[in-house]
Design a protein around this motif. Structure first.
Motif, PDB file in Angstrom:
ATOM      1  N   CYS A   1      31.366  48.435  48.072  1.00 30.10           N
ATOM      2  CA  CYS A   1      32.408  47.559  47.531  1.00 30.10           C
ATOM      3  C   CYS A   1      31.817  46.434  46.695  1.00 30.10           C
ATOM      4  O   CYS A   1      32.293  46.122  45.620  1.00 30.10           O
ATOM      5  CB  CYS A   1      33.219  46.944  48.671  1.00 30.10           C
ATOM      6  SG  CYS A   1      34.190  48.143  49.577  1.00 30.10           S
TER       7      CYS A   1
ATOM      8  N   PRO B   1      32.926  56.680  48.883  1.00 33.20           N
ATOM      9  CA  PRO B   1      33.615  55.609  49.622  1.00 33.20           C
ATOM     10  C   PRO B   1      34.068  54.469  48.716  1.00 33.20           C
ATOM     11  O   PRO B   1      33.978  53.306  49.088  1.00 33.20           O
ATOM     12  CB  PRO B   1      32.550  55.149  50.625  1.00 33.20           C
ATOM     13  CG  PRO B   1      31.250  55.471  49.985  1.00 33.20           C
ATOM     14  CD  PRO B   1      31.468  56.626  49.053  1.00 33.20           C
TER      15      PRO B   1
ATOM     16  N   PHE C   1      36.521  49.434  40.739  1.00 32.65           N
ATOM     17  CA  PHE C   1      37.757  48.667  40.878  1.00 32.65           C
ATOM     18  C   PHE C   1      37.454  47.262  41.434  1.00 32.65           C
ATOM     19  O   PHE C   1      38.110  46.290  41.086  1.00 32.65           O
ATOM     20  CB  PHE C   1      38.723  49.421  41.798  1.00 32.65           C
ATOM     21  CG  PHE C   1      40.150  49.110  41.554  1.00 32.65           C
ATOM     22  CD1 PHE C   1      40.689  49.204  40.279  1.00 32.65           C
ATOM     23  CD2 PHE C   1      40.982  48.719  42.589  1.00 32.65           C
ATOM     24  CE1 PHE C   1      42.029  48.909  40.047  1.00 32.65           C
ATOM     25  CE2 PHE C   1      42.313  48.420  42.368  1.00 32.65           C
ATOM     26  CZ  PHE C   1      42.838  48.512  41.106  1.00 32.65           C
TER      27      PHE C   1
ATOM     28  N   CYS D   1      41.034  43.707  47.224  1.00 31.87           N
ATOM     29  CA  CYS D   1      40.181  44.190  48.325  1.00 31.87           C
ATOM     30  C   CYS D   1      40.702  43.790  49.706  1.00 31.87           C
ATOM     31  O   CYS D   1      40.397  44.457  50.690  1.00 31.87           O
ATOM     32  CB  CYS D   1      38.754  43.724  48.119  1.00 31.87           C
ATOM     33  SG  CYS D   1      38.007  44.448  46.638  1.00 31.87           S
TER      34      CYS D   1
ATOM     35  N   GLN E   1      37.661  43.481  39.312  1.00 29.48           N
ATOM     36  CA  GLN E   1      38.228  42.233  39.830  1.00 29.48           C
ATOM     37  C   GLN E   1      37.256  41.067  39.609  1.00 29.48           C
ATOM     38  O   GLN E   1      37.655  39.960  39.273  1.00 29.48           O
ATOM     39  CB  GLN E   1      38.521  42.362  41.328  1.00 29.48           C
ATOM     40  CG  GLN E   1      39.636  43.345  41.638  1.00 29.48           C
ATOM     41  CD  GLN E   1      39.769  43.540  43.142  1.00 29.48           C
ATOM     42  OE1 GLN E   1      40.202  42.645  43.858  1.00 29.48           O
ATOM     43  NE2 GLN E   1      39.399  44.714  43.620  1.00 29.48           N
TER      44      GLN E   1
ATOM     45  N   PHE F   1      36.791  53.266  45.153  1.00 26.83           N
ATOM     46  CA  PHE F   1      37.896  53.599  44.264  1.00 26.83           C
ATOM     47  C   PHE F   1      37.384  53.991  42.886  1.00 26.83           C
ATOM     48  O   PHE F   1      37.511  53.256  41.923  1.00 26.83           O
ATOM     49  CB  PHE F   1      38.867  52.411  44.164  1.00 26.83           C
ATOM     50  CG  PHE F   1      39.901  52.419  45.255  1.00 26.83           C
ATOM     51  CD1 PHE F   1      39.735  53.195  46.390  1.00 26.83           C
ATOM     52  CD2 PHE F   1      41.061  51.657  45.149  1.00 26.83           C
ATOM     53  CE1 PHE F   1      40.688  53.225  47.398  1.00 26.83           C
ATOM     54  CE2 PHE F   1      42.029  51.666  46.155  1.00 26.83           C
ATOM     55  CZ  PHE F   1      41.838  52.457  47.288  1.00 26.83           C
TER      56      PHE F   1
HETATM   57  S1  SF4 Z   1      37.756  47.096  49.020  1.00 25.98           S
HETATM   58 FE1  SF4 Z   1      37.677  46.666  46.856  1.00 25.98          FE
HETATM   59  S2  SF4 Z   1      35.641  47.217  46.277  1.00 25.98           S
HETATM   60 FE2  SF4 Z   1      36.036  48.217  48.228  1.00 25.98          FE
HETATM   61  S3  SF4 Z   1      36.813  50.239  47.744  1.00 25.98           S
HETATM   62 FE3  SF4 Z   1      38.558  48.897  47.929  1.00 25.98          FE
HETATM   63  S4  SF4 Z   1      38.916  48.186  45.847  1.00 25.98           S
HETATM   64 FE4  SF4 Z   1      36.890  49.023  45.893  1.00 25.98          FE
END
Ligand code: SF4
Ligand code: SF4
Ligand code: SF4
Ligand code: SF4
Ligand code: SF4
Lengths: 429, 333
Positions: B101, B44, B107, B222, B111, B46
């Protein structure tokens, strides 16, 4: 009162200022003596506060000759910013009947006594620690107007815009800008820059002072309450004008002693004294009229929802990135978002807060004081009463002012309320 | 003993702990392939498979491929594979909910590092106005629709093969993730078809925007991430939840002020106990910044794993007894 004797000896005619001081000293002493002697042994650590008030209000000792004194008309001016710039915040809310009478010449008879007293005090120009400038947040109508009246006496008064709705994002942005402007103005006047370092350390310092207050509040949740509500008001009122480091030290000593008193099971009131949450127009020294009547009637104030105490200390500043602007925004949020002042359009937060205090401090009832002339608290009376009824919490509403009269009638009502709480408690058991 | 442990947890320095967890996860998910770690392709987060060294892959890629199968096949045996895929995704998701996340997604972590860099340089972050926020945060549902609808349209033959994995073509993670593995090949536009050209060009623009955006705005991408939208659909099923006790909340807004995702409800909603909102990344910064005992808490199977406390708040905000500057202490009056 040594001053009276001296005057007699020298056959000097008392000046108006001297007369004002003498009357104020009498008012102050009366309350201090009641607190010292009228109740079961107060904590020893309270001596510091009794002496402080006596020195400032009876002997007129100035505390801050070496610092720039920044007068504030309400709690919404962040003291963190003032301390960071090396000034001393002096909250100008006043509780003297003597000053209330002087103020009556400048404001309608029906105006709020707190505002009249603050205006009267400044009108007399007889101040022990005279503020070098004054910031007046536009909170209630009367405070807002008071600012411009005071300006007429020759003080440098700056309005600080304060929104009257707090739920909206617009208000939040608005007050953030307002606080930024305030900080720029003050920083220019003080000739000092706000830096990451000085602001952060003053946030931490005030935060520490707050944490002491929180610790004391924890003790008041206990079955055995080690300190009277009136003593607590004295402690929090001292924060209006005391030297912050001294205050912190004295509060630390108090916390230690209260800890011990809890262990030794020293109850500040009686075992069956009903526990009261106090709310409404703020008790400002020496106008402890209602709180004194309450605790005289064998009840104990275990918590309060007023701007002179709980509201001033409860909410904290959280910062994510410690840049000056981030800190300023967080400060603005603290002084707006959590504030339960009745000036706001909605009253829900204040009601929630009172209920929460009743629950967490296991209180038996609420006493709600509104100063005659304080429209906002008078207006809120109904909604609070209704909410308490819904929650099954007993509440007494009282209207009062600063005058020493009506004492008998008020105490009859409070006593009857306290008695009814006692009966309720007995029946529960 | 238990209460001691509880206090220890509630007083922890979340920022530091989170930093390390994120760093370890990042290394794992970007370079895990070198250590022959592979956690499947239903994650779940990236963790982009375009980076060949990834230790697991983003669920959106198999999802798009499966959904683009011709309808007859999809309605036949392959449908089972789709359901199985979603179940595997759910299986992973159930353990951490959106904390994937806040703590794992490389990813997302990247950030946060851009944010760290900005902080080091001394530039302040920017925010959206509430109005902008409300509009922008809907974009992720549009992107989720692209993830799901475009493959279905391919399946019924309405779109050609060049639309395959259309979202991946515009996803900035496709371009940026392989870069960490030393592979710069994704930094290009695919000229094979007109559609691919347009899509990959958009991808390049998004990648550029990603750098600028994430530098000035915390967790910029996000807000738009379709994975986050997909999460939200299942977030109620997770073992872990973010909860709130409104009666203890003073609406001070401290939690809101520190929230990277600008979630206003976290402070202002005093009715809901389930306070996880669709933008949330479950970073728990709000819990760490709340000064009221137990107003916010992170629960694992209804047990409070991490609660807001006064003491924890004071520790984290660095509130301490001021060190006596000698000249500030006058003698007592
Ligand atoms: S919301 Fe941000 S942290 Fe969550 S999967 Fe997407 S890119 Fe990754
Ligand atoms: S007591 Fe009422 S009228 Fe007086 S200053 Fe406070 S809010 Fe205003
Ligand atoms: S390109 Fe984006 S959506 Fe596609 S697999 Fe990579 S991270 Fe996932
Ligand atoms: S920080 Fe805590 S008390 Fe303040 S608004 Fe958020 S949940 Fe409520
Ligand atoms: S609501 Fe809390 S957990 Fe969610 S993103 Fe905001 S700070 Fe993080």
């Amino acid at each position: 009162m040594t001053s009276i004797q001296e005057h007699k000896q020298e056959h000097k005619i008392e000046t108006p200022n001297e007369k004002q001081n003498r009357h104020k000293a009498m008012e102050a002493l009366k309350v201090l003596n009641t607190l010292k002697e009228g109740f079961k042994t107060p904590p020893k650590a309270m001596e510091y506060f009794y002496d402080l008030f006596e020195n400032v209000y009876c002997n007129h000792t100035a505390l801050h000759h070496d610092k720039v004194k920044v007068g504030t008309m309400c709690i919404q001016i962040p003291s963190e910013i003032i301390y960071a710039l090396d000034g001393v915040p002096i909250r100008l809310c006043n509780g003297f009947y003597t000053d209330d009478e002087i103020g009556s010449d400048f404001l309608p008879q029906k105006a709020c006594p707190l505002v009249k007293a603050s205006v009267g005090h400044l009108a007399s120009k007889n101040l022990t620690d005279k503020p070098d400038m004054i910031y007046s947040p536009t909170t209630c109508d009367q405070k807002t107007k008071a600012g411009s009246i005071i300006e007429g006496f020759g003080y440098d008064v700056v309005d600080v815009d304060f929104p009257r709705t707090k739920e909206s994002e617009i208000s939040r942005e608005f007050f953030r800008r307002s606080i930024r402007e305030f900080s720029v103005d003050l920083s220019q006047k003080m000739g000092k820059k706000l830096t990451k370092k000085n602001l952060r350390s003053s946030i931490s310092k005030i935060g520490y002072a707050q944490s002491l207050y929180h610790q004391i509040s924890e003790f008041r949740k206990n079955k055995i309450v080690p300190i009277l509500g009136n003593d607590m008001f004295l402690v929090t009122n001292a924060f209006f004008f005391d030297k912050i480091d001294n205050w912190i030290e004295a509060a630390e000593v108090l916390v230690k002693e209260l800890e011990q008193r809890v262990k030794d099971e020293v109850h500040a009131a009686g075992k069956v004294s009903p526990r009261i949450v106090y709310t409404g127009s703020p008790p400002i020294f020496p106008n402890y009229k209602i709180p004194l009547i309450i605790e005289d009637s064998d009840a104990i104030i275990v918590a309060d929802e007023t701007c002179s105490s709980n509201r001033m200390f409860n909410d904290r500043v959280a910062v994510d990135e410690w840049f000056v602007n981030d800190m300023l925004d967080s400060l603005a949020d603290k002084y707006l978002k959590a504030c339960t002042c009745p000036v706001f359009s909605k009253n829900d937060d204040r009601i929630r807060r009172i209920i929460e205090l009743v629950r967490s401090h296991n209180a038996d009832g609420v006493i709600y004081q509104a100063f005659a002339g304080c429209t906002v608290y008078e207006l809120e009376q109904r909604s609070v009463l209704e909410a308490m009824e819904r929650e099954g919490i007993s509440i007494l509403y009282i209207e009062s002012d600063y005058s020493p009269s009506q004492h008998g009638q008020l105490s009859t009502r409070v006593e009857a309320f306290v008695e009814s709480l006692k009966i309720k408690n007995r029946n529960k058991r | 003993m238990l209460s001691k442990l509880k206090r220890l947890i509630n007083n922890m320095n979340l920022i530091r702990i989170r930093f390390w967890i994120q760093l370890i996860s990042f290394v794992l998910f970007v370079y895990g392939g070198y250590f022959a770690i592979y956690l499947g392709s239903k994650l779940p987060i990236f963790a982009c498979p375009y980076n060949g060294k990834s230790a697991g892959a983003c669920f959106l890629i198999p999802l798009q491929h499966q959904l683009s199968m011709p309808v007859q096949i999809l309605l036949g045996g392959a449908g089972i594979a789709v359901i199985f895929g979603i179940l595997t995704f759910l299986f992973w998701f159930i353990f951490l909910n959106k904390a994937w996340c806040g703590y794992v997604c490389p990813f997302g972590t990247f950030q946060d590092w851009l944010t760290l860099l900005r902080k080091q340089i001394g530039i302040r972050y920017s925010t959206y106005t509430q109005h902008q926020f409300e509009k922008l945060s809907k974009i992720k549902y549009i992107l989720l629709a692209i993830v799901i609808l475009v493959p279905l349209l391919i399946g019924v033959g309405a779109l050609g093969g060049e639309w395959s994995a259309a979202f991946c073509q515009i996803c900035p993670a496709r371009i940026i993730s392989p870069t960490f593995g030393g592979d710069f090949s994704q930094w290009s536009i695919d000229f094979s078809t007109k559609t691919s050209m347009v899509l990959t060009a958009i991808g390049m623009i998004f990648a550029g925007l990603f750098f600028i955006g994430s530098f000035v705005k915390k967790r910029f991408f996000c807000f738009f991430c379709p994975m986050s939208a997909l999460h939200y659909i299942f977030s109620k099923f997770s073992f872990v939840q973010l909860r709130k006790d409104g009666s203890k909340c003073t609406r001070c807004g401290d939690c809101y002020a520190v929230c990277d995702m600008q979630i206003k409800d976290i402070a202002d909603d005093v009715i809901s106990t389930e306070i996880l909102r669709d933008d949330c990344i479950l970073c728990l910064k709000c819990v760490a910044a709340c000064p009221e005992d137990d107003a916010l808490h992170f629960d694992i199977l209804k047990l409070r794993a991490f609660s807001s406390t006064k003491q924890g708040f004071e520790k984290r905000m660095g509130i301490a007894k001021p060190k006596g500057d000698a000249d500030d202490k006058h003698t007592r009056a």
